[in-house]
Design an enzyme around this catalytic site. Sequence first.
Site, short mmCIF file in Angstrom:
data_model
loop_
_atom_site.label_atom_id
_atom_site.label_comp_id
_atom_site.label_asym_id
_atom_site.label_seq_id
_atom_site.Cartn_x
_atom_site.Cartn_y
_atom_site.Cartn_z
N ASN A 165 0.92 -1.29 0.01
CA ASN A 165 0.01 -0.02 -0.05
C ASN A 165 0.81 1.27 -0.08
O ASN A 165 2.01 1.24 -0.02
CB ASN A 165 -0.94 0.15 1.31
CG ASN A 165 -0.01 -0.26 2.65
OD1 ASN A 165 0.34 0.75 3.03
ND2 ASN A 165 -0.29 -1.34 3.27
N ASP B 39 -4.42 -10.34 12.76
CA ASP B 39 -4.77 -9.15 13.24
C ASP B 39 -3.94 -9.05 14.26
O ASP B 39 -4.05 -9.17 15.37
CB ASP B 39 -6.23 -9.29 13.59
CG ASP B 39 -6.91 -7.96 13.76
OD1 ASP B 39 -6.40 -6.90 14.33
OD2 ASP B 39 -8.24 -7.65 13.61
N ILE B 40 -2.86 -8.05 13.95
CA ILE B 40 -1.97 -7.84 14.98
C ILE B 40 -2.36 -6.87 16.14
O ILE B 40 -2.15 -7.30 17.33
CB ILE B 40 -0.74 -7.12 14.46
CG1 ILE B 40 0.00 -7.90 13.24
CG2 ILE B 40 0.32 -6.78 15.30
CD1 ILE B 40 1.10 -7.32 12.54
N LEU B 41 -3.21 -6.05 15.76
CA LEU B 41 -3.76 -5.13 16.93
C LEU B 41 -4.61 -6.03 17.88
O LEU B 41 -4.66 -5.83 19.16
CB LEU B 41 -4.51 -3.92 16.21
CG LEU B 41 -5.24 -3.06 17.18
CD1 LEU B 41 -4.27 -2.40 18.22
CD2 LEU B 41 -6.04 -1.94 16.38
#
Length: 404
Positions: free
Chosen positions: A216, A312-314
């Site tokens: 991105n 999903d790291i968070l």
Amino acid sequence: MNKSVLLIIGGGIAAYKSLLLIRELARRGVDTRVILTKGGTQFVTPLSAQALSGSTVYTDLWDLTAESEMGHIELSRNSDLVVVAPATANILAKAAHGVAGDLATTTLLATDKRIMFAPAMNVRMYESAATQANIETLRERGALFVGPDAGEMACGEFGDGRMAEPDVIADAILSALQGDMTLDGLKSHKPLTGRRAIVTAGPTREPIDPVRYLSNHSSGRQGYAIAQALADLGAEVELVTGPTSIATPLGTKNTTIETALEMRAAVEAALPADIFVSVAAVADWRPAERTSKKTQKPVDGPAPLQLIENPDILRSVCESDKRPELVVGFAAETHDVVELARAKRLRKGCDWIVANDVSGDVMGGQENEMIIVTETSEDRLPRQSKQAAAQALARKIANHFGEI
């Protein structure tokens, strides 16, 4: 920006890069005054430095007009930051031991501002015990360092010792100028002293084959600025970063990764911490398979690309038994910014979500407008530089811990 730098150009072949640095700083709105050492004049001329800086270039401690006005004192105090580039082994040694035999070293000893050194020398000189001891002494006194880089040198040897490139030094200078650059400020109480923080920044790259990847537009600027702002407030900061082209923050521990899986592993290894700020733009998906050879373009249409979900790291940090006391996520949205941020905060289980509208030039740009969403409030900050936004967020984090 209304900031100024005093640039001391040492005697080394890398001095030509300092002329490019003057031009790069001018492009970014930073004024430069120049001291050119006797050795420096062997590589660049005072006229060249004067033409690029637009101001008088100083070379001699015994200039009667300047010294009648205590010129070395005035020079050392009237800039926001002192930068030595190239910083030779000789200058580092003299600065570390308080030798003041010429205008440059006298100014370094008399300054009340922080000093940034950009070392440049032969690899053996740089790696010598004496030089490394001098660098450590200067660091302990609050000096900042950028570089050196590894590469082939003018002497034909290869290794650490090449002066950092002008744009990298300029990035480090601008980052440093966001904080308090006085030596008195360095000695002042830092509200986050004793706190550990983990910050993720930049994009991830998910490889398709040896030459292609999914990614991105994240530049990493906001995450780097937050890591710097937390470090400036005294926190011990570990920055876990995807690939970027900007200078790493000063005074932080940095781990560079490529993929989301590598970022998760690095974050888990860095825990426990008091603070986690998840700024990185982590790819939601990755290719199910990575081929070892370049995928050839099909003749009869686009090649199918099967994707699988990235971790999903968070959320994993929020659910960890090592969960930090304060977990801050980021929500980059193009529409319904606050509503989507509220939902994301609940879905992830974090304490705060920093929402920002990326429909314009935020990703990759120089400015940001933050909305800090908590359980009980929404604090909308004005559009400002990413460094200023980072400082505002860092102060709010310090206030959360009751330190401000």
